[in-house]
Design a protein around this motif. Sequence first.
Motif: not given
Lengths: 1026, 162
Positions: A89, A126, B142-150
């Motif tokens: 994040t 990522y 890719a964006i959704e998966q990165a958001d999941l990480l957040q």
Amino acid sequence: MALKMVKGSIDRIFDKNLQDLVRGVRSHREDEAKYISSCIDEIKQELKQDNIAVKANAVCKLTYLQMLGYDISWAAFNIVEVMSSSKFTYKRIGYLAASQCFHDGTDVIMLTTNQIRKDLSSPNQYDTGVALTGLSCFVTPDLARDLANDIMTLMSHTKPYIRKKAVLIMYKVFLKYPESLRPAFPRLKEKLDDPDPGVQSAAVNVICELARRNPRNYLSLAPLFFKLMTSSTNNWVLIKIIKLFGALTPLEPRLGKKLIEPLTNLIHSTSAMSLLYECVNTVIADCCVCVKTDTCPRPPQLCVQKLRILIEDSDQNLKYLGLLAMSKILKTHPKSVQSHKDLVLQCLDDKDESIRLRALDLLYGMVSKKNLMEIVKKLMVHVDKAEGTTYRDELLTKIIDICSQSNYQYITNFEWYISILVELTRLEGTRHGHLIASQMLDVAVRVKAIRGFAVVQMATLLDNTTLLAGSGQHKSICEVLYAAAWICGEFSEHLEDPVHTLEAMLRPKVATLPGHIQAIYIQNAAKLFAAVLNGQQGTPDCQTMQESSQLLIDRLPLFVQSADLEVQERASCILQLVKFIQKLQHKEVEVGEEVTALFAGELNPVAPKAQKKVPVPDGLDLDAWINEPPSESESEDEKPVAVFAEEELRHARPHHTEVDEKELARRREARKQEQANNPFYIKASPTSQKGYQDSTGVEHIPVVQIDLSVPLKVPGGWMSTSDKYLKLEEERRQRERKERGKKEKKKKKKREKRSGMGRRHDSGPESEEDIAPAHMVDIVTEEMPENALSSDDDEKDPNDPYRALDVCDIQGNLQNGSQVVVSIIFENKSTSFLKSMEFNVLDSLNSKLQRPEGSGPHDGLTVPFQLPPGVSNEARFIFSVQSIVMPQRLKGTLTFIVKADDSSTHEKLDFKLHFTCSSYLITTPCYSDTFAKLLESADLKGTSVRLQEVSLPFHHLLAKICFHHHFSVVERIDSCASLYSRSIQGHHVCLLVKYAHQTVTIDAKCDESSLLGNVLEEIKKTFSQS
Amino acid sequence: IICCPPPLQMQFMLLFSRQGKLRLQKWYVPLSDKEKKKITRELVQTVLARKPKMCSFLEWRDLKIVYKRYASLYFCCAIEDQDNELITLEIIHRYVELLDKYFGSVCELDIIFNFEKAYFILDEFLLGGEAQETSKKNVLKAIEQADLLQEVRLGGGDLHGI
């Protein structure tokens, strides 16, 4: 859905989150700066805390403020801290902030190397992705060197997501650290076969970009890309490959032929406009290459057809691009474009001005003898319809440009052209009166056959009071009266009613005109008067003569009172002369011939360089006196004709009684030049003896009143005169065609040329050469003495047997502030075959020839071609230049082998390359508002320069500066213009050029004063040479 | 082997509103802040001065500018002389589609309040001025998966509550 999951997460109670900041900024529109400075204070407090989440929030807010234009470089270290967070994040926020505000000069970048390396090898794709993305924005040479290996390894990562990014970023790494290209290239090439289409297209992208910059090294990949092109279905990849081939074909012309089939197929089959456009552009570019090497296999007919479809499309964008591409074809295949002139003319109706201007540009190149009248007629219609003076003035200059291009090459009927010019004088508020006037003068002086017609038209113009009336508001258009008055005076033998014209020239209203025009009026009234006297001579009734004299005596006193010195002086001089003549008339002395003698002499246009070209005959010493030195006053009076011109001279320079011989000789030379260049240095009109005429009193002359209440609407036959020529011309051509056809049937072999034309006519439209001019006008091109040297050999040694280095065009490289591309044309003027040419230059500290890797600093470069006798070819060399503010001269040599039938010798040729400061400038268009801003800014330093005795027309002068010194005109008003250019290192150069009385003043501003000084020096030189 | 800097596919991308407010900027060429500001100011002025019916291309300095207006936002890219204007328009359009899919009928406010997201999407789509992914689906994935990480959203503001 990802968002929703995120949304549910914990709300932290910060002072302000990003949304609060954004809302705050939006609600403090009035005092934004104050609000933001308080926010920045808060952020500074937040950054001092240990909590990484608080810091990340602060950095996120800073990134937003950076976009609003606030400096956040002070927080660079905090950004690095956030980048180093182990949590994705925060890492993401950190890298975003870094990619927005880090640059080569940011010193904390040094601290990031290890962190980035760690992120690149993170098990989380990522993390790696974010690091790669960030790196693509702020990679420095150091980072590139340190991380090249890590990124190269990532090109073989298991995940295509990473491979793709790694491949793309490799390109950035190559740029920052070129040494990495060699070891990484094999792997990059492998990626062309990657199973993942995304990775494959990334590899294509990178290799294409590399190849565009240095095509030679990538020629060997052509077969591979050829295969890809025929198999790929991804349009974006196809476009890249086609672009790559566009870069390769100039090096390997055979590729062009091979490409034509797949390109044609694509053009036929694709529905994607972007792909179609790319294909068409590449085919056009190929054709340019082919034309150069004379092997053009195909006229780009298909391209023209497709472009037509684009231009016909209702989409403005396609229309614009279609026209743009069309103008490229025009350069190589004018014929294939000319048939679409209907379409281009339609575009003049477009509501988008940028499209109209494109179409106008195209028209310039499309005219031929056959269609000139028609095209100009259409343009005239548009002139009438045009809204806004800017576009209308653009149309006007284009019409004149089109007609006058290449020495009036396309004009078959000058009566028509004069009528067009006369029609253009009706334009209200145009700024181009000067231009029209100079065209009228030029045509009348150079085309003898047209003078009679021109004089009649000009007399009508003089009669027309509206031009006079308008002189107050629209100053520019009354300039045409200058031309009209001069033409009527100079060629007065063609006047139908000279007395009437004389009266028109002396109307009291004339006194409202600008001074220089009044002066011409008075001078030419005197000429007309002389003509009237001469015409009436030998006739018993001398009433007309006396009336004319009285007219002058009555009207001239008004001008004697003029505030303009020139007007006053001429008027009083002529007034006294007429008074004297009147006395003689009363004594019934015939004075006609004597008065005419004042204006005797034939006026011929002479090339500006003509005098220089005449070789001095043997035994002639120009400095020696032919006769004993006469008294000063006589020495100036070489020709009685020059009375008025001389007067000017005397006023300009106070008379010195002691002038040394050289000075006198120099002055005489200067005067000759001036007279040669001055169209107003004139001969008298040869007068024909006329019989008695009924005396016509001035009062009885009907004055034609022209109703101009509606601008541009003109009464009766006088406005649309040019149309009738179009009709006449068509009829005439038709007649000619018929006649030709008849002749053909009768006698086929009558004349080879004729019958050839006839046949052509039968099979298709008549070709350009068939069109004979309506009347044989002899266009006097600039007169050159018979024994003059050809102008091309100006500065060359004619004895040199193997003349090479013909033209040397030095041009800055747009892409690099320190690179200059020098194109050199090698021309073999000998009768032997030249080969193994090697080009070498002695590098200076500042300028170095770029040599291929591995060669020593003094090695020569092989010129990549051989030269058969009489052949010329062009080679380009790249120089790197440190400082561009000073001009440079580099010495060099060209070695080559001369191959004769029986033997061959090794020869050497020394030369010098002159890098002027102007060659570092790049023509860059500039809008006037941007220009004004530039001038206001304090970074620019100014200086100015003055050029004396420049006798060029102003538009030539501008064209010269633009052409030789790479400027573009920002704005032009009358004889004042602003110009702009930019150096390859981004210096702005602004000029303000003013022209008055043969003196050019250039006020200049630039952010680099020595560059400016040198450019001005070069401009000065350009004009002193001509 | 390399002797001059690159002809990049894209030099920079700017998003600005009808009022001339900058909403997003991405520079693919290294320039100083001062230059960036100057270019932005000039370009915003030039583009806003164009009439609505005019075509999307203009020549500016030695670059070609390709712009398109979507609702109240102007998307504006600078490309080099050799580059393809139409493909640039396609790229702009593709980016707008991505924003639209991600935010669900995107509006200017989405980009104002979630400007970092707009950047993340752009970075997944273009890298160094080159299109890195032609598939819309892949970019969004890719964006959704990165958001999941957040796992934690900063500040916790409501995305759709605007």
